[in-house]
Design an enzyme around this catalytic site. Structure first.
Site, PDB file in Angstrom:
ATOM      1  N   LEU A   1       0.820  -1.213   0.000  1.00  0.00           N
ATOM      2  CA  LEU A   1       0.000   0.000   0.000  1.00  0.00           C
ATOM      3  C   LEU A   1       0.852   1.260   0.000  1.00  0.00           C
ATOM      4  O   LEU A   1       0.429   2.307  -0.487  1.00  0.00           O
ATOM      5  CB  LEU A   1      -0.912   0.022   1.237  1.00  0.00           C
ATOM      6  CG  LEU A   1      -1.979  -1.068   1.324  1.00  0.00           C
ATOM      7  CD1 LEU A   1      -2.664  -1.029   2.686  1.00  0.00           C
ATOM      8  CD2 LEU A   1      -3.002  -0.909   0.215  1.00  0.00           C
TER       9      LEU A   1
ATOM     10  N   GLN B   1       5.164   2.884   1.263  1.00  0.00           N
ATOM     11  CA  GLN B   1       6.486   2.632   1.821  1.00  0.00           C
ATOM     12  C   GLN B   1       6.962   3.867   2.552  1.00  0.00           C
ATOM     13  O   GLN B   1       6.831   4.988   2.046  1.00  0.00           O
ATOM     14  CB  GLN B   1       7.476   2.257   0.711  1.00  0.00           C
ATOM     15  CG  GLN B   1       8.842   1.835   1.236  1.00  0.00           C
ATOM     16  CD  GLN B   1       9.678   1.174   0.145  1.00  0.00           C
ATOM     17  OE1 GLN B   1       9.215   0.994  -0.974  1.00  0.00           O
ATOM     18  NE2 GLN B   1      10.898   0.803   0.470  1.00  0.00           N
TER      19      GLN B   1
ATOM     20  N   GLY C   1       9.883   5.392   5.907  1.00  0.00           N
ATOM     21  CA  GLY C   1      11.285   5.375   6.283  1.00  0.00           C
ATOM     22  C   GLY C   1      11.745   4.086   6.931  1.00  0.00           C
ATOM     23  O   GLY C   1      12.931   3.758   6.898  1.00  0.00           O
TER      24      GLY C   1
ATOM     25  N   VAL D   1       4.108  -1.028   3.987  1.00  0.00           N
ATOM     26  CA  VAL D   1       2.773  -1.322   4.520  1.00  0.00           C
ATOM     27  C   VAL D   1       2.046  -2.184   3.495  1.00  0.00           C
ATOM     28  O   VAL D   1       1.983  -1.840   2.312  1.00  0.00           O
ATOM     29  CB  VAL D   1       1.967  -0.039   4.789  1.00  0.00           C
ATOM     30  CG1 VAL D   1       0.597  -0.381   5.343  1.00  0.00           C
ATOM     31  CG2 VAL D   1       2.720   0.866   5.759  1.00  0.00           C
TER      32      VAL D   1
ATOM     33  N   ASP E   1       5.065  15.011  11.182  1.00  0.00           N
ATOM     34  CA  ASP E   1       5.097  14.700   9.748  1.00  0.00           C
ATOM     35  C   ASP E   1       3.686  14.792   9.169  1.00  0.00           C
ATOM     36  O   ASP E   1       3.197  13.857   8.532  1.00  0.00           O
ATOM     37  CB  ASP E   1       5.686  13.311   9.515  1.00  0.00           C
ATOM     38  CG  ASP E   1       6.160  13.105   8.069  1.00  0.00           C
ATOM     39  OD1 ASP E   1       6.313  14.124   7.362  1.00  0.00           O
ATOM     40  OD2 ASP E   1       6.363  11.954   7.656  1.00  0.00           O
TER      41      ASP E   1
END
Length: 606
Positions: free
Chosen positions: A289, A291, A293, A297, A410
Site C-alpha cells: 500500500l 512505503q 522510512g 505497509v 510529519d
C-alpha cells in the site's frame, strides 16, 4: 451427599454452556444498532471470546475495555445490556444515525473514562445515572436531539475534563459547577448559562494545559491515589508472576540496544508471524500500500475476512527503527480519537517487528489527489472540507487533550488516511514525539518531509505543536490545489517550486480560480476556497508564535473568528511588504549614491 455432588456438576456444566456475558452484551448491541449483514460479521454469539472481535479491545484478563464504532452507518438504538461491561473504559459511536434514548444502565459502566455518542440522532434526556461514572474524563454528546435539562449529577464527576453538549435541544439552567470543567460547550441549545455566572456557554480556551484551579487539587489527589494503587498493584503482580512464572509467559518484547527496557503491549492483540504471512500472501509486492522510512505497509485479509494494513519494519534494527516501533505502540495508550488511526495489534519475532492497523478503504489523501487510476472518482469539494475539519480535530486532540501532549512531526496529505466514508484519520506516528511540557523540545536530528517542515524546526531542531500547525497548513494547500508542497516540474511553467510561495502570489493577485485543483472543474464554492486558503496561510506564517493553535483552526473552519484573524494578518503583511520594498529600492540605488543618501534622509525625516 450425592445430590450435592450432582448439583455441583450441573453448575459447572452450565458455566460452560451459558454464553459469555460480555459477548452477550456486545451481540445485543450489534442487534439493537441494526448492523447490516456486512457489518461486524465476526461478532458471533457462538464464539467464546469477544476479545477477538473487530473494534473490540480487551485487557490481559480478557475483560472488554474498549468498543469503538465510529461512522459505520448504524440506524438502530443503544442496548441497555452494555451496562454489564464493568471493565469498559472507552465507548465511542460517533457519526452514526443512532436513535432513541441513552439507557440509564450506562451509569453502571463504572470504569468508563471516555463516552462519545456525538453526531447521532439520540433523543430523550441525559440520564442522571451518568453522574455515577466517577472515572469519566470525556463526555461527548454534541450534535444530537437530546432534550430536557442538564442533570446536576454531572457536577459530581471529579475527573471530568471535557464536556461537549452543543447542538442539541437542551433547556434550563447550566449547573454552576460544570463551568469548572477545563473544556465545555453548551452552545446551540436553549440553555441559560445564568446571569450570576460570567462564563460564556463555551470555554474560552480549550488548551488542556490551562486546567481551572478548582480542579487541580482534585486531579492531583486522584492521580496521587492512582499512583499509590498502581505501585502496590504492580508490586503484587510482579511477586505473583515470579512465583507462578511457569503458568503463563509474559507478553514483553526486548528493545534492541537498551538494557532492561521492555515494551508491554497490554490489551493489543498479538498476531502470529504465520497469520500475517497468510494474510498478506507472504508479503507479496502486489499487496504493498505504501512505503515509509522504516519499511513497507501491506494490505492483508485475516482468516475472519477482516481487512487490515500490516506495517513491516524491515529496518527496525537500524538507528531509530525499534524506537519507531515502540513509539507507535506508546501512542495507542495515549491517543484515542475518531480522527486518529488506532492500532489493532502486533507481531514480534527475533528478526521482525510488525504493526497491524485497520485497512482504510479509500487509502490516503495524497492518493486521492494525485495518484488516482483511470475511472476512479475525483475527491469532490465537500469531501475536501470534511477532510480538512477531521484532520484538524485529530491534531487538536493530540496537542490539547493528550497528557503528555503528542507532536506528530510529519503532517502531510500522505499521512492522512480515508475510511469508507472519507472520514479523515491521521496516521503514521513513526516520527511522533511524546512531549513533557516542562522541558524544551529540541531534537538532534530534524525529521519530516521537505516542504512540510516548519522553518524554525528546520533551522533550530526545536519542535513544537506549532510545527504541526505549519504542516497542517501545507496539507490544506495540497487539498485546495491538488499539488505537492515542492514540485520541480513547475520550473517548466516558470512557476514557484514551493507551493506556499505560488499560492501567496496568486492570492495577492486575487486569482483564486488559478489556485484551485483543475480536477474540480467549477464544482466548488469560491468563498469556501478563499476561507480555506486564508486558514492555510495563517497556519504557515514564518513565526510559530503567530500561528493559531489547532483548537482555533477548528473554530475558524467552522466559521468562527476567521475574518478578524485574517484582517489582523493582512495588516501585518502589508506593513512587512512595504518595508521589504523600501529596503529593496535602497539596495537597488546603491550604497555610494549621493542621491541615495538624500533619499534616505528624506525618507527617515518623514
Amino acid at each position: 451427599m450425592e445430590l450435592v455432588f450432582i448439583v455441583l456438576i450441573l453448575a459447572c456444566l452450565q458455566s460452560f454452556v451459558l454464553p459469555d456475558s460480555q459477548g452477550d452484551a456486545l451481540f445485543a448491541l450489534k442487534n439493537s444498532l441494526k448492523a447490516s449483514s456486512a457489518q461486524l460479521t465476526d461478532w458471533n454469539p457462538n464464539q467464546d471470546d469477544p476479545c477477538t472481535w473487530s473494534n473490540v479491545l480487551c485487557d490481559s484478563n480478557n475483560h472488554v475495555t474498549r468498543v469503538t464504532l465510529p461512522s459505520m452507518g448504524f440506524t438502530g438504538t443503544l442496548s441497555p445490556k452494555i451496562g454489564n461491561l464493568k471493565s469498559l473504559s472507552t465507548l465511542t459511536l460517533p457519526g452514526n444515525g443512532i436513535t432513541g434514548a441513552i439507557p440509564e444502565e450506562f451509569g453502571n459502566l463504572t470504569s468508563l473514562t471516555n463516552l462519545d455518542l456525538s453526531n447521532n440522532s439520540l433523543t430523550g434526556e441525559i440520564p442522571s445515572s451518568l453522574g455515577k461514572l466517577k472515572k469519566l474524563l470525556f463526555l461527548t454528546l454534541c450534535q444530537n436531539n437530546l432534550t430536557g435539562t442538564i442533570p446536576t449529577s454531572l457536577s459530581s464527576i471529579p475527573s471530568l475534563i471535557s464536556l461537549t453538549l452543543n447542538s442539541n435541544d437542551l433547556s434550563g439552567q447550566v449547573p454552576e459547577h460544570l463551568f469548572q470543567v477545563s473544556k465545555y460547550n453548551f452552545t446551540g441549545n436553549r440553555l441559560s448559562c445564568g446571569n450570576n455566572f460570567p462564563q460564556p456557554c463555551a470555554s474560552k480556551s480549550e488548551d488542556s494545559g490551562a486546567l481551572s484551579k478548582p480542579k487541580i487539587g482534585v486531579i492531583l489527589g486522584v492521580v496521587g491515589g492512582c499512583i499509590v494503587i498502581l505501585f502496590l498493584g504492580g508490586l503484587l503482580f510482579i511477586l505473583y508472576k515470579h512465583k507462578h512464572k511457569s503458568d503463563k509467559p509474559e507478553v514483553f518484547v526486548d528493545v534492541a540496544g537498551e538494557v532492561d527496557r521492555r515494551i508491554t503491549f497490554g490489551q493489543l492483540r498479538r498476531f502470529s508471524w504465520r497469520e500475517l504471512q497468510l494474510a498478506t500472501d507472504n508479503f507479496s509486492e502486489k499487496n504493498v500500500l505504501g512505503q515509509g522510512g522504516f519499511g513497507k505497509v501491506y494490505k492483508g485479509v485475516l482468516s475472519n475476512t477482516t481487512k487490515v494494513a500490516v506495517k513491516r519494519l524491515t529496518d527496525y534494527k537500524s538507528p531509530g527503527g525499534d524506537a519507531s516501533f515502540q513509539r507507535e505502540v506508546e501512542m495507542i495508550n495515549v491517543a484515542v480519537h475518531r480522527n486518529l488511526l488506532q492500532l489493532i495489534g502486533f507481531c514480534t519475532t527475533p528478526t521482525e517487528r510488525l504493526l497491524v492497523y485497520p485497512f482504510m478503504q479509500n487509502l490516503s489523501v495524497a492518493y486521492r489527489l494525485r495518484e488516482l487510476k483511470p475511472g476512479e472518482p475525483v475527491l469532490i469539494w465537500p469531501r475536501r472540507k470534511q477532510i480538512a475539519l477531521g484532520t484538524a480535530r485529530g491534531l487538536e486532540y493530540l496537542h490539547e487533550h493528550c497528557n503528555p501532549k503528542i507532536i506528530h512531526r510529519d503532517v502531510k496529505a500522505a499521512n492522512v488516511l480515508l475510511d469508507e466514508d472519507f472520514e479523515a484519520v491521521v496516521g503514521d506516528f513513526g516520527l511522533a514525539k511524546l512531549v513533557d511540557v516542562r522541558k524544551t523540545n529540541v531534537t538532534t536530528q530534524v525529521r519530516g518531509t521537505l516542504g512540510h517542515i516548519a522553518p524554525e524546526y528546520m533551522s533550530t531542531g526545536k519542535s513544537s505543536e506549532r510545527a504541526d500547525v505549519f504542516g497542517y497548513g501545507m496539507m490544506l494547500l495540497e487539498l485546495v490545489t491538488g499539488r505537492r508542497a515542492i514540485d520541480f516540474s513547475r520550473l517548466e511553467e516558470e512557476d514557484d517550486v514551493l507551493l506556499l510561495d505560488h499560492v501567496k502570489k496568486l492570492e495577492r493577485e486575487k486569482r483564486l480560480d488559478a489556485i484551485v485543483d483543475h480536477n474540480l472543474g467549477k464544482n466548488y464554492y469560491l468563498r469556501e476556497v478563499e476561507m480555506m486558503i486564508q486558514v492555510a496561510l495563517l497556519c504557515t506564517q514564518s513565526s510559530p508564535e503567530d500561528r493559531p493553535a489547532m483548537s482555533e483552526v477548528v473554530r475558524m473552519l467552522e466559521g468562527e473568528g476567521l475574518a478578524e484573524r485574517w484582517e489582523e494578518w493582512q495588516h501585518v503583511e502589508v506593513t512587512r511588504r512595504q518595508e521589504y520594498e523600501r529596503l529593496q529600492r535602497r539596495f537597488d540605488w546603491g550604497e555610494d549614491s549621493v542621491y541615495n543618501q538624500d533619499a534616505i534622509e528624506l525618507s527617515g525625516g518623514r
